[in-house]
Motif scaffolding. Structure first.
Motif, PDB file in Angstrom:
ATOM      1  N   ALA A  93      23.736 -25.420  22.378  1.00  0.00           N
ATOM      2  CA  ALA A  93      25.046 -26.180  22.584  1.00  0.00           C
ATOM      3  C   ALA A  93      25.088 -26.863  20.658  1.00  0.00           C
ATOM      4  N   ALA A  94      24.919 -26.497  19.561  1.00  0.00           N
ATOM      5  CA  ALA A  94      25.578 -26.913  18.919  1.00  0.00           C
ATOM      6  C   ALA A  94      27.425 -25.848  19.073  1.00  0.00           C
ATOM      7  N   LYS A  95      26.861 -24.262  19.417  1.00  0.00           N
ATOM      8  CA  LYS A  95      28.145 -23.709  19.300  1.00  0.00           C
ATOM      9  C   LYS A  95      29.103 -24.625  20.792  1.00  0.00           C
ATOM     10  N   LEU A  96      28.542 -25.201  21.394  1.00  0.00           N
ATOM     11  CA  LEU A  96      29.389 -25.895  22.280  1.00  0.00           C
ATOM     12  C   LEU A  96      29.817 -27.006  22.594  1.00  0.00           C
ATOM     13  N   ASN A  97      29.363 -28.163  20.974  1.00  0.00           N
ATOM     14  CA  ASN A  97      29.462 -29.148  20.599  1.00  0.00           C
ATOM     15  C   ASN A  97      28.753 -30.347  21.126  1.00  0.00           C
ATOM     16  N   HIS A  98      28.249 -29.790  21.328  1.00  0.00           N
ATOM     17  CA  HIS A  98      27.216 -31.282  22.569  1.00  0.00           C
ATOM     18  C   HIS A  98      25.997 -31.829  21.346  1.00  0.00           C
ATOM     19  N   HIS A  99      26.632 -31.799  20.475  1.00  0.00           N
ATOM     20  CA  HIS A  99      25.903 -31.996  19.576  1.00  0.00           C
ATOM     21  C   HIS A  99      25.034 -33.574  19.264  1.00  0.00           C
ATOM     22  N   ASP A 100      23.148 -33.419  19.388  1.00  0.00           N
ATOM     23  CA  ASP A 100      22.442 -34.988  20.215  1.00  0.00           C
ATOM     24  C   ASP A 100      21.537 -34.561  18.660  1.00  0.00           C
ATOM     25  N   GLU A 101      21.872 -35.318  17.767  1.00  0.00           N
ATOM     26  CA  GLU A 101      20.518 -35.972  16.697  1.00  0.00           C
ATOM     27  C   GLU A 101      19.035 -35.259  18.055  1.00  0.00           C
ATOM     28  N   GLN A 102      18.489 -36.154  18.655  1.00  0.00           N
ATOM     29  CA  GLN A 102      17.022 -36.244  19.551  1.00  0.00           C
ATOM     30  C   GLN A 102      16.730 -35.169  19.656  1.00  0.00           C
ATOM     31  N   LEU A 103      17.861 -34.198  20.010  1.00  0.00           N
ATOM     32  CA  LEU A 103      17.718 -32.492  20.645  1.00  0.00           C
ATOM     33  C   LEU A 103      17.529 -31.883  19.102  1.00  0.00           C
ATOM     34  N   LEU A 104      18.336 -31.934  18.399  1.00  0.00           N
ATOM     35  CA  LEU A 104      18.433 -31.960  16.730  1.00  0.00           C
ATOM     36  C   LEU A 104      16.877 -31.782  15.774  1.00  0.00           C
ATOM     37  N   ALA A 105      16.565 -33.090  16.334  1.00  0.00           N
ATOM     38  CA  ALA A 105      15.743 -33.880  15.696  1.00  0.00           C
ATOM     39  C   ALA A 105      13.996 -33.092  16.167  1.00  0.00           C
ATOM     40  N   LYS A 106      13.627 -32.865  17.173  1.00  0.00           N
ATOM     41  CA  LYS A 106      12.431 -31.948  17.782  1.00  0.00           C
ATOM     42  C   LYS A 106      12.497 -30.751  17.615  1.00  0.00           C
ATOM     43  N   GLY A 107      14.040 -30.082  17.736  1.00  0.00           N
ATOM     44  CA  GLY A 107      13.715 -28.752  17.847  1.00  0.00           C
ATOM     45  C   GLY A 107      13.850 -28.503  16.055  1.00  0.00           C
TER      46      GLY A 107
END
Length: 186
Positions: A93-107
């Protein structure tokens, strides 16, 4: 300038004939995600593959957006996904520039709770994703200290900010390299 070798060209320039196939697979993948018929492991592997291929098309964007929504809304158990699946999904997701804070927080929270069962490379991929997305919750400090304590880390002990800075700095170098490569190709 020295000519670029075939292996150093971005994937979409190496084999442009793959783009229609990638677009078709993304549309089929999105259909499976929309019907909740794609397993977490398949979802993670598809995201990793798209990031590795640097697939950037309307079809891949739609699939990636649907996949991220599927992951962050809890339709995939991170426990079932495992550390490799979580790390690969966040990295992709980060490499493809899909910066989603909710997904990052969960992960990131999941990885912090399962540090002892995660491989060093998986933890580093999660830290890279957080750095690339400029996501810096306090829990990253404990993750970075865990990494610094690993025997595989030979450069000494880093504090969390130094490790995140080095990861973000490396991301900037990679991004600059991609920009230069795209200018050379244009």
């Amino acid at each position: 300038l020295k000519p670029r070798s075939r292996g150093s060209q971005p994937p979409q320039q190496r084999q442009p004939q793959q783009q229609p196939v990638i677009a078709l697979l993304c549309r089929q993948g999105q259909s499976l995600v929309d019907r909740k018929a794609m397993s977490g492991q398949s979802l993670s592997m598809a995201l990793w593959s798209l990031a590795t291929l640097n697939a950037r098309s309307p079809a891949s964007h739609a699939f990636i957006t649907a996949a991220i929504r599927h992951l962050k809304e809890g339709q995939v158990s991170f426990d079932a996904l495992g550390s490799q699946g979580v790390a690969n999904s966040l990295w992709a997701a980060a490499k493809l520039n899909h910066h989603d804070e909710q997904l990052l927080a969960k992960g990131v929270d999941w990885v912090a709770q399962h540090l002892q069962s995660c491989k060093l490379q998986e933890v580093l991929n999660v830290l890279w994703a957080a750095g690339a997305c400029r996501y810096r919750p306090p829990v990253l400090g404990s993750i970075a200290r865990h990494v610094a304590g690993q025997s595989q880390v030979r450069r000494g002990v880093w504090d969390a900010d130094s490790l995140l800075f080095r990861l973000a700095e490396r991301a900037v170098i990679v991004i600059r390299g991609c920009i230069k490569a795209s200018i050379l190709v244009s």
